[in-house]
Design a protein around this motif. Structure first.
Motif, PDB file in Angstrom:
ATOM      1  N   GLU A 183       0.717  -0.860   0.124  1.00  0.00           N
ATOM      2  CA  GLU A 183       0.820   0.382  -0.158  1.00  0.00           C
ATOM      3  C   GLU A 183       1.025   0.979   0.201  1.00  0.00           C
ATOM      4  O   GLU A 183       1.057   2.044  -0.770  1.00  0.00           O
ATOM      5  CB  GLU A 183      -0.444   0.141   1.258  1.00  0.00           C
ATOM      6  CG  GLU A 183      -1.761   1.077   1.376  1.00  0.00           C
ATOM      7  CD  GLU A 183      -2.539   1.056  -0.728  1.00  0.00           C
ATOM      8  OE1 GLU A 183      -2.852   2.520  -1.025  1.00  0.00           O
ATOM      9  OE2 GLU A 183      -2.939   0.621  -0.930  1.00  0.00           O
ATOM     10  N   PRO A 184       1.891   1.903   0.842  1.00  0.00           N
ATOM     11  CA  PRO A 184       2.582   3.086   0.886  1.00  0.00           C
ATOM     12  C   PRO A 184       3.087   2.711  -0.497  1.00  0.00           C
ATOM     13  O   PRO A 184       3.585   3.950  -0.884  1.00  0.00           O
ATOM     14  CB  PRO A 184       3.945   2.482   1.300  1.00  0.00           C
ATOM     15  CG  PRO A 184       3.092   1.721   2.920  1.00  0.00           C
ATOM     16  CD  PRO A 184       1.853   0.438   1.459  1.00  0.00           C
ATOM     17  N   ARG A 185       4.049   1.860  -1.577  1.00  0.00           N
ATOM     18  CA  ARG A 185       4.816   2.032  -2.326  1.00  0.00           C
ATOM     19  C   ARG A 185       2.982   2.001  -3.657  1.00  0.00           C
ATOM     20  O   ARG A 185       4.364   2.852  -4.313  1.00  0.00           O
ATOM     21  CB  ARG A 185       5.353   0.560  -2.905  1.00  0.00           C
ATOM     22  CG  ARG A 185       6.646  -0.159  -2.085  1.00  0.00           C
ATOM     23  CD  ARG A 185       7.147  -0.336  -2.582  1.00  0.00           C
ATOM     24  NE  ARG A 185       7.633  -0.903  -3.975  1.00  0.00           N
ATOM     25  CZ  ARG A 185       7.631  -1.804  -4.916  1.00  0.00           C
ATOM     26  NH1 ARG A 185       7.766  -3.348  -4.241  1.00  0.00           N
ATOM     27  NH2 ARG A 185       8.057  -1.597  -6.259  1.00  0.00           N
ATOM     28  N   MET A 186       2.222   1.843  -3.504  1.00  0.00           N
ATOM     29  CA  MET A 186       1.220   1.865  -3.898  1.00  0.00           C
ATOM     30  C   MET A 186       0.463   3.172  -4.082  1.00  0.00           C
ATOM     31  O   MET A 186       0.533   4.170  -5.201  1.00  0.00           O
ATOM     32  CB  MET A 186       0.293   1.272  -4.253  1.00  0.00           C
ATOM     33  CG  MET A 186      -1.438   0.788  -5.128  1.00  0.00           C
ATOM     34  SD  MET A 186      -0.346   0.540  -7.056  1.00  0.00           S
ATOM     35  CE  MET A 186      -1.305   1.950  -8.002  1.00  0.00           C
ATOM     36  N   ALA A 187       0.304   3.909  -3.025  1.00  0.00           N
ATOM     37  CA  ALA A 187       0.229   5.175  -3.158  1.00  0.00           C
ATOM     38  C   ALA A 187       1.447   6.449  -3.426  1.00  0.00           C
ATOM     39  O   ALA A 187       0.911   6.921  -4.344  1.00  0.00           O
ATOM     40  CB  ALA A 187       0.279   5.746  -1.539  1.00  0.00           C
ATOM     41  N   GLU A 188       2.164   6.170  -3.499  1.00  0.00           N
ATOM     42  CA  GLU A 188       3.311   6.424  -4.094  1.00  0.00           C
ATOM     43  C   GLU A 188       3.209   6.324  -5.293  1.00  0.00           C
ATOM     44  O   GLU A 188       2.884   7.110  -6.279  1.00  0.00           O
ATOM     45  CB  GLU A 188       5.474   6.584  -3.597  1.00  0.00           C
ATOM     46  CG  GLU A 188       5.855   6.961  -4.327  1.00  0.00           C
ATOM     47  CD  GLU A 188       6.115   8.256  -3.647  1.00  0.00           C
ATOM     48  OE1 GLU A 188       6.719   9.209  -4.855  1.00  0.00           O
ATOM     49  OE2 GLU A 188       5.539   9.091  -3.157  1.00  0.00           O
ATOM     50  N   PHE A 189       3.349   5.701  -6.187  1.00  0.00           N
ATOM     51  CA  PHE A 189       3.214   4.774  -7.908  1.00  0.00           C
ATOM     52  C   PHE A 189       1.521   5.823  -8.121  1.00  0.00           C
ATOM     53  O   PHE A 189       1.864   6.892  -9.077  1.00  0.00           O
ATOM     54  CB  PHE A 189       2.361   3.654  -8.108  1.00  0.00           C
ATOM     55  CG  PHE A 189       2.233   3.525  -9.364  1.00  0.00           C
ATOM     56  CD1 PHE A 189       3.630   2.906  -9.285  1.00  0.00           C
ATOM     57  CD2 PHE A 189       1.194   3.787 -10.106  1.00  0.00           C
ATOM     58  CE1 PHE A 189       3.941   1.896 -10.693  1.00  0.00           C
ATOM     59  CE2 PHE A 189       1.474   3.035 -11.272  1.00  0.00           C
ATOM     60  CZ  PHE A 189       2.937   2.388 -12.035  1.00  0.00           C
ATOM     61  N   ILE A 190       0.782   6.241  -7.361  1.00  0.00           N
ATOM     62  CA  ILE A 190      -0.452   7.201  -8.103  1.00  0.00           C
ATOM     63  C   ILE A 190       0.067   8.299  -8.278  1.00  0.00           C
ATOM     64  O   ILE A 190      -0.550   8.983  -8.500  1.00  0.00           O
ATOM     65  CB  ILE A 190      -1.460   6.459  -7.019  1.00  0.00           C
ATOM     66  CG1 ILE A 190      -2.300   5.570  -7.310  1.00  0.00           C
ATOM     67  CG2 ILE A 190      -2.489   7.522  -7.388  1.00  0.00           C
ATOM     68  CD1 ILE A 190      -3.101   4.554  -6.495  1.00  0.00           C
ATOM     69  N   LYS A 191       0.635   8.547  -7.084  1.00  0.00           N
ATOM     70  CA  LYS A 191       1.649  10.304  -6.681  1.00  0.00           C
ATOM     71  C   LYS A 191       1.987  10.649  -8.052  1.00  0.00           C
ATOM     72  O   LYS A 191       1.692  11.659  -9.091  1.00  0.00           O
ATOM     73  CB  LYS A 191       1.729  10.414  -5.532  1.00  0.00           C
ATOM     74  CG  LYS A 191       2.606  11.390  -5.252  1.00  0.00           C
ATOM     75  CD  LYS A 191       3.426  12.029  -4.286  1.00  0.00           C
ATOM     76  CE  LYS A 191       3.614  12.967  -3.985  1.00  0.00           C
ATOM     77  NZ  LYS A 191       4.953  13.114  -2.656  1.00  0.00           N
ATOM     78  N   ASN A 192       2.594   9.638  -8.588  1.00  0.00           N
ATOM     79  CA  ASN A 192       3.942   9.773  -9.224  1.00  0.00           C
ATOM     80  C   ASN A 192       3.384   9.784 -10.651  1.00  0.00           C
ATOM     81  O   ASN A 192       3.445  10.589 -11.560  1.00  0.00           O
ATOM     82  CB  ASN A 192       4.895   8.377  -9.182  1.00  0.00           C
ATOM     83  CG  ASN A 192       5.956   8.326  -7.935  1.00  0.00           C
ATOM     84  OD1 ASN A 192       6.748   7.890  -7.639  1.00  0.00           O
ATOM     85  ND2 ASN A 192       5.678   9.522  -7.041  1.00  0.00           N
ATOM     86  N   PHE A 193       1.746   8.687 -11.107  1.00  0.00           N
ATOM     87  CA  PHE A 193       1.741   9.050 -12.404  1.00  0.00           C
ATOM     88  C   PHE A 193       0.293  10.448 -12.405  1.00  0.00           C
ATOM     89  O   PHE A 193       0.734  10.373 -13.091  1.00  0.00           O
ATOM     90  CB  PHE A 193       0.770   7.429 -12.117  1.00  0.00           C
ATOM     91  CG  PHE A 193       0.286   7.406 -13.004  1.00  0.00           C
ATOM     92  CD1 PHE A 193       0.639   7.170 -14.540  1.00  0.00           C
ATOM     93  CD2 PHE A 193      -0.957   6.764 -13.192  1.00  0.00           C
ATOM     94  CE1 PHE A 193      -0.278   7.215 -15.355  1.00  0.00           C
ATOM     95  CE2 PHE A 193      -2.287   6.521 -14.787  1.00  0.00           C
ATOM     96  CZ  PHE A 193      -1.715   6.402 -15.862  1.00  0.00           C
ATOM     97  N   ALA A 194       0.321  10.831 -11.053  1.00  0.00           N
ATOM     98  CA  ALA A 194      -0.626  12.018 -11.654  1.00  0.00           C
ATOM     99  C   ALA A 194       0.400  13.068 -11.879  1.00  0.00           C
ATOM    100  O   ALA A 194       0.491  13.722 -13.018  1.00  0.00           O
ATOM    101  CB  ALA A 194      -1.643  12.705 -10.056  1.00  0.00           C
ATOM    102  N   ALA A 195       1.832  13.148 -11.408  1.00  0.00           N
ATOM    103  CA  ALA A 195       2.656  13.829 -11.868  1.00  0.00           C
ATOM    104  C   ALA A 195       3.527  13.714 -13.318  1.00  0.00           C
ATOM    105  O   ALA A 195       3.438  15.009 -13.754  1.00  0.00           O
ATOM    106  CB  ALA A 195       3.845  14.092 -10.395  1.00  0.00           C
ATOM    107  N   TYR A 196       3.630  13.295 -13.737  1.00  0.00           N
ATOM    108  CA  TYR A 196       4.146  12.362 -14.343  1.00  0.00           C
ATOM    109  C   TYR A 196       3.037  12.453 -16.446  1.00  0.00           C
ATOM    110  O   TYR A 196       3.481  13.604 -16.557  1.00  0.00           O
ATOM    111  CB  TYR A 196       4.280  10.981 -15.006  1.00  0.00           C
ATOM    112  CG  TYR A 196       5.670  11.351 -14.587  1.00  0.00           C
ATOM    113  CD1 TYR A 196       6.687  11.779 -14.800  1.00  0.00           C
ATOM    114  CD2 TYR A 196       6.231  10.496 -13.390  1.00  0.00           C
ATOM    115  CE1 TYR A 196       8.677  11.619 -14.117  1.00  0.00           C
ATOM    116  CE2 TYR A 196       7.447   9.553 -12.600  1.00  0.00           C
ATOM    117  CZ  TYR A 196       8.363  10.621 -12.812  1.00  0.00           C
ATOM    118  OH  TYR A 196      10.474  10.608 -12.824  1.00  0.00           O
TER     119      TYR A 196
END
Length: 222
Positions: A36-49
């Motif tokens: 879950e922590p890595r998934m939340a980071e993935f989602i955050k990065n996906f939005a930024a990119y």
């Protein structure tokens, strides 16, 4: 502003009206690979990119999704798959509105023409618009303008097509970074921020805040 009656109410579509589900799509495709922590980071990065990918010259939205997902996978140490990017892109036209949208829009549409300016492809957007439950005077896309928000060109295209000025519209969005900051800089003084929890408040940009579209009729005195 509560009594301002614009010539048009202009809207962002995805996120503001349509329930934007990029995070859910990413979770469906990569949730088994990430805790879950890595998934939340993935989602955050996906939005930024995704934001970074649209700041240059226009390109088809399929490329925006592909490139941003590939960059996100690289940053987060997971394997990128072409078919995953295609699946996410193909989901977009299936998304429907937030539950508050149809009734709120229908009430306003009886009195004021509604317009959409969306970071969409022509082939995507009408499927989403048809689900919103209200008639729209016009729908303008990034593909038509050859520019994505937050760049100014799309807003300028919309105003040119409508034959009006910034003073004639009320722009409604859930995003400062994509919409309300640019609208402010272009002289659109009348703005509504739909606080869907995407971004923190930023009073500098001057707006009326509503929790959802059910509050929009009251902004224009309906």
């Amino acid at each position: 502003m509560t009594t301002f009656r614009p010539k048009y109410i202009t809207f962002d579509c995805y996120g503001t009206l349509t329930n934007f589900q990029m995070a859910e799509a990413a979770r469906d495709l990569y949730g088994e690979e990430l805790d879950e922590p890595r998934m939340a980071e993935f989602i955050k990065n996906f939005a930024a990119y995704r934001l970074d990918e649209i700041l240059g010259d226009w390109k088809p939205y399929a490329e925006v999704v592909h490139n941003s997902l590939e960059r996100t996978c690289k940053r987060n140490g997971v394997t990128f798959r072409n078919e995953a990017a295609r699946m996410i892109y193909e989901r977009v036209p299936t998304w429907g509105p937030h539950s508050d949208v149809p009734a709120g829009l229908a009430k306003v549409a009886k009195e004021i023409p509604l317009v959409i300016l969306s970071n969409a492809m022509n082939s995507q957007i009408m499927s989403n618009v048809e689900k919103l439950g209200a008639p729209f005077h016009a729908v303008y896309t990034a593909e038509q303008a050859q520019s994505y928000k937050p760049r100014f060109k799309g807003f300028e295209y919309m105003l040119d097509m409508l034959g009006c000025g910034p003073e004639d519209v009320l722009h409604c969005s859930s995003s400062f970074r994509y919409d309300l900051m640019s609208a402010h800089d272009l002289g659109i003084k009348n703005k509504v921020w739909v606080n869907r929890g995407h971004e923190p408040a930023n009073p500098y940009y001057g707006y009326v805040e509503i929790p959802d579209i059910s509050g929009l009729p009251g902004v224009v005195g309906l």
